[in-house]
Write a protein that holds these residues in place. Structure first.
Motif, mmCIF file in Angstrom:
data_model
loop_
_atom_site.group_PDB
_atom_site.id
_atom_site.type_symbol
_atom_site.label_atom_id
_atom_site.label_comp_id
_atom_site.label_asym_id
_atom_site.label_seq_id
_atom_site.Cartn_x
_atom_site.Cartn_y
_atom_site.Cartn_z
ATOM 1 N N MET A 131 30.744 -5.430 -7.943
ATOM 2 C CA MET A 131 31.291 -6.774 -8.166
ATOM 3 C C MET A 131 32.443 -6.723 -9.160
ATOM 4 O O MET A 131 33.486 -7.350 -8.980
ATOM 5 N N TRP A 132 32.260 -5.935 -10.229
ATOM 6 C CA TRP A 132 33.287 -5.805 -11.270
ATOM 7 C C TRP A 132 34.549 -5.169 -10.685
ATOM 8 O O TRP A 132 35.661 -5.636 -10.921
ATOM 9 N N ASN A 133 34.345 -4.110 -9.896
ATOM 10 C CA ASN A 133 35.499 -3.409 -9.318
ATOM 11 C C ASN A 133 36.274 -4.266 -8.330
ATOM 12 O O ASN A 133 37.485 -4.102 -8.184
ATOM 13 N N GLU A 138 42.581 -11.361 -13.113
ATOM 14 C CA GLU A 138 42.428 -12.720 -13.642
ATOM 15 C C GLU A 138 40.960 -13.018 -13.983
ATOM 16 O O GLU A 138 40.653 -13.588 -15.015
ATOM 17 N N GLU A 139 40.065 -12.597 -13.068
ATOM 18 C CA GLU A 139 38.629 -12.836 -13.274
ATOM 19 C C GLU A 139 38.081 -11.983 -14.420
ATOM 20 O O GLU A 139 37.161 -12.386 -15.114
ATOM 21 N N LYS A 140 38.665 -10.806 -14.587
ATOM 22 C CA LYS A 140 38.202 -9.905 -15.651
ATOM 23 C C LYS A 140 38.712 -10.326 -17.027
ATOM 24 O O LYS A 140 38.105 -9.984 -18.040
ATOM 25 N N GLN A 141 39.830 -11.052 -17.043
ATOM 26 C CA GLN A 141 40.505 -11.347 -18.315
ATOM 27 C C GLN A 141 39.627 -11.982 -19.395
ATOM 28 O O GLN A 141 39.626 -11.523 -20.534
ATOM 29 N N PRO A 142 38.832 -13.032 -19.070
ATOM 30 C CA PRO A 142 38.014 -13.627 -20.144
ATOM 31 C C PRO A 142 37.048 -12.619 -20.784
ATOM 32 O O PRO A 142 36.813 -12.654 -21.992
ATOM 33 N N TYR A 143 36.515 -11.709 -19.967
ATOM 34 C CA TYR A 143 35.585 -10.695 -20.486
ATOM 35 C C TYR A 143 36.330 -9.680 -21.365
ATOM 36 O O TYR A 143 35.821 -9.251 -22.392
ATOM 37 N N GLU A 144 37.539 -9.325 -20.918
ATOM 38 C CA GLU A 144 38.325 -8.369 -21.692
ATOM 39 C C GLU A 144 38.751 -8.969 -23.032
ATOM 40 O O GLU A 144 38.756 -8.298 -24.050
ATOM 41 N N LYS A 145 39.083 -10.267 -23.011
ATOM 42 C CA LYS A 145 39.467 -10.962 -24.252
ATOM 43 C C LYS A 145 38.293 -10.983 -25.226
ATOM 44 O O LYS A 145 38.434 -10.687 -26.406
ATOM 45 N N LYS A 146 37.134 -11.367 -24.701
ATOM 46 C CA LYS A 146 35.934 -11.458 -25.539
ATOM 47 C C LYS A 146 35.570 -10.079 -26.096
ATOM 48 O O LYS A 146 35.233 -9.939 -27.276
#
Length: 196
Positions: A131-133, A138-146
């Motif tokens: 799912m992550w891959n 854009e979808e990954k960005q909030p997780y990367e920011k956090k």
């Protein structure tokens, strides 16, 4: 990892000594009989549960003696090059922050488990990885920011922790020497533990 043959034999518990004694008794009584290990273990366990503290005392003394032997031998044991002694981990040290992927997993694991209730831990992790891959940047960005924020906080905390000198100086010196090349490996290990 290859087992070092010169490493002292691990210490035995009182229960292990008891099982060993049972095995020897069984061999004397039935020298030719083969042992069904699971049945034998079950019988030993049941017997151990019903034994009095006095009866167990003999085996506890054997275990204490073996512990002393082990500690004495370990003092003189030098692991071969390339093998490190396990570094002391201070429970008060700041905990390494989760990666963006692990934050993602924390959000989506309940959903994956809900949709596939029979999935094993490994298969759940695999599905989350897929799912992550397949997620967009854009979808990954909030997780990367956090994750970046948590990493920043961790970096500050670890500096504060080290300057306060909560670890005794000998351990701290040893830990600092090993830190650079061990941290990546430890991070993966810790993340795998968190995953389970």
């Amino acid at each position: 990892m290859v087992k070092d043959p010169s490493k002292p034999r691990g210490k035995m518990s009182s229960y292990a000594y008891f099982v060993q004694t049972c095995r020897e008794e069984h061999k004397k009584k039935h020298p030719d009989a083969s042992v069904n290990f699971s049945e034998f273990s079950k019988k030993c366990s049941e017997r151990w549960k019903t034994m009095s503290p006095k009866e167990k005392g003999k085996f506890e003394d054997m275990a204490k003696q073996d512990k002393l032997r082990y500690e004495k031998e370990m003092k003189n044991y030098i692991p071969p090059k390339g093998q490190r002694k396990k570094r002391f981990k201070d429970p008060n040290a700041p905990k390494r922050p989760p990666s963006a992927f692990f934050l993602f997993c924390a959000d989506f694991r309940p959903k994956v488990k809900g949709e596939n209730p029979g999935l094993s831990i490994g298969d759940t992790a695999k599905k989350l990885g897929e799912m992550w891959n397949s997620s967009s940047a854009e979808e990954k960005q909030p997780y990367e920011k956090k994750a970046a924020k948590l990493k920043e906080k961790y970096d500050k905390d670890i500096v504060a922790y080290r300057t306060k000198g909560k670890v005794d100086s000998a351990s701290a010196a040893a830990a600092d020497d090993d830190d650079d090349d061990e941290e990546e490996g430890e991070e993966e290990e810790e993340e795998e533990e968190d995953d389970e």
